[in-house]
Design an enzyme around this catalytic site. Sequence first.
Site, PDB file in Angstrom:
ATOM      1  CE  LYS A 192      -1.791   2.829   2.969  1.00 16.37           C
ATOM      2  NZ  LYS A 192      -1.711   4.067   2.173  1.00 16.37           N
ATOM      3  CD  GLU A 195      -2.733   8.668   2.392  1.00 18.29           C
ATOM      4  OE1 GLU A 195      -2.218   7.533   2.305  1.00 18.29           O
ATOM      5  OE2 GLU A 195      -2.765   9.323   3.447  1.00 18.29           O
ATOM      6  N   GLY A 245       7.321   5.045   7.740  1.00 20.86           N
ATOM      7  CA  GLY A 245       6.481   6.224   7.886  1.00 20.86           C
ATOM      8  C   GLY A 245       6.744   6.889   9.215  1.00 20.86           C
ATOM      9  N   GLY A 250       3.652   4.309  13.157  1.00 21.09           N
ATOM     10  CA  GLY A 250       4.410   3.086  13.460  1.00 21.09           C
ATOM     11  C   GLY A 250       3.968   2.466  14.782  1.00 21.09           C
ATOM     12  CD  GLU A 267      13.945   0.866   8.378  1.00 26.39           C
ATOM     13  OE1 GLU A 267      14.543   1.899   8.746  1.00 26.39           O
ATOM     14  OE2 GLU A 267      14.441  -0.271   8.482  1.00 26.39           O
ATOM     15  CB  CYS A 301      13.583   9.119   7.531  1.00 28.06           C
ATOM     16  SG  CYS A 301      14.522   8.217   6.302  1.00 28.06           S
ATOM     17  CD  GLU A 401      10.565  12.890  10.988  1.00 30.21           C
ATOM     18  OE1 GLU A 401       9.406  12.535  11.248  1.00 30.21           O
ATOM     19  OE2 GLU A 401      11.378  12.168  10.390  1.00 30.21           O
TER      20      GLU A 401
END
Length: 506
Positions: A192, A195, A245, A250, A267, A301, A401
Amino acid sequence: MQDFTVIPASNAALPDAPVALQHWIGGVWVDSADGATTERRSPAHGVPVSVAAKGGRLEAHAALAAARRAFDAGAWPRSSGKDRATLLLRVADLIDRDRATIARHEALESGKPITQAMAEIEGAADLWRYAASLARMIHGDSHNSLGPDMLGLVLKDPIGVVSMITPWNFPFLIISQKLPFALAAGCTAVVKPSELTPGTTVMLGHLLEEARVPAGVCNIVLGHGDPVGEVLATDSRVDMVSFTGSTAVGKRIAAAASATLKRVSLELGGKNPQVIFPDADLDQAADAIAFGVYFNAGECCNSGSRIIVHQDVAAALTDKIVALSRRVPFGDPLDPRTQVGAIISPEHLAKIDGYVRGAVAAGATLALGGAALDVGGLGAQFYQPTIVTDVRPDMPIALEEVFGPVLSVLTFQTFDEAIALANSAAYGLSAGVWSKDVSTCLDFARRVQAGTVWTNTWMDGFAELPFGGVKQSGQGRELGRYGIEEFLEVKTVQMRIGTTRGAWVA
Ligand code: NAD
């Protein structure tokens, strides 16, 4: 003075019509049963670039059934490493053939520069080739010293059906860090993509079909985290979830997968520090810092989003980074001169800006940027190269982040202080150190909490070297030989080869 290097709208042709994207389930391309679709517009140009089928539970269940069938009853998990490698190599060649088309769509959907997209697709083909080499290296152990009547074997089996959920920042590259390794191991998959960036994953599906991957071995379901991702993380037919993601999602996935004790590989995000000691080559460091923070508009990331610089060289280094930052070409992703493109969405741009405003309100100083960037002839989804100094270690901009082209500058005086600052975030993805003294570099590498450490460089990457995070940056490793081990299960076989077992009942 706020002058930047801006690349305005180029005359590169934009798509006349969006690409139609379907699910790939059991070897068949299909729309959603209810006909639902999602349109994606280019973040830089505002034009529609894809219209994707928007999947629901029905499509997710159908894909899982197909992957389960292909694993339990199909030939793929029992095929030879040689046959699997041959197919993966075919896919790599097809990726090379279609590189320009894939890269253009990636740039249009994500807003990343075309030259960078080209390099990513090239790098992805290399991952398919590397995984092919691993397919022929799967082996276990034998134990021939368990006594005269016993032989012990340790076999490596494919883990089974793997669901793969990927983000929008490196769509083609990240699925190529997972899928070829899982296929090399003999697994089947349901993928997947985000989107926001489904296009190039669908293109990859078409290449897999052309390479003659058996029906159901790889399936693609397009749609949102809820419900498609949720089904892929919870359904009992899934043996493993491989997720890249945000840390927030996660954690949800790990919780959802725990009900059926699936293997989970995560990850996640990072707040990656670079520590600069006074003996460092400041010109080299400044260039790498600019690369680390602006690459992919900071939507990375591995973004080197905070530096921890020795007080004695902080002013000199900051001046160098500011000067370089003005020279980095931000602008139209389709212009080959552009090095930094558009921000993925208006909501995300507002979030980036919020971090910067919050830091300034809390007493930090803007050394550069700090606002949306005007790129002539294009929309409003660009952000200035931004450098924030006087950042305190407890500010959100120092710990969270930001995922934008925003650098936080912190300072230190002693080695211990630098390590404490580097380890102060909840994340532990990557870290860097700049010093000419190899002992300083080694000491830092041993004490910093990170899955990857760069010394006197930033963000080099190789298919051979494992990648992943510690702490809240995730669990598990991709790439290297660990990249295939993730998708293998260990089975112990104990064989009595002598005549007598020795009676238990007297
Ligand atoms: P995200 O977590 O919002 O979404 C990632 C994927 O998860 C998407 O496909 C999304 O649809 C899906 N998803 C969302 N909610 C879900 C749910 N409840 N259940 C199952 N799936 C769900 O992340 P993003 O915004 O697309 O990507 C940015 C994040 O990814 C950043 O935090 C970045 O650091 C991280 N990232 C990490 C790495 C790495 O290798 N460590 C690489 C790239 C990106």
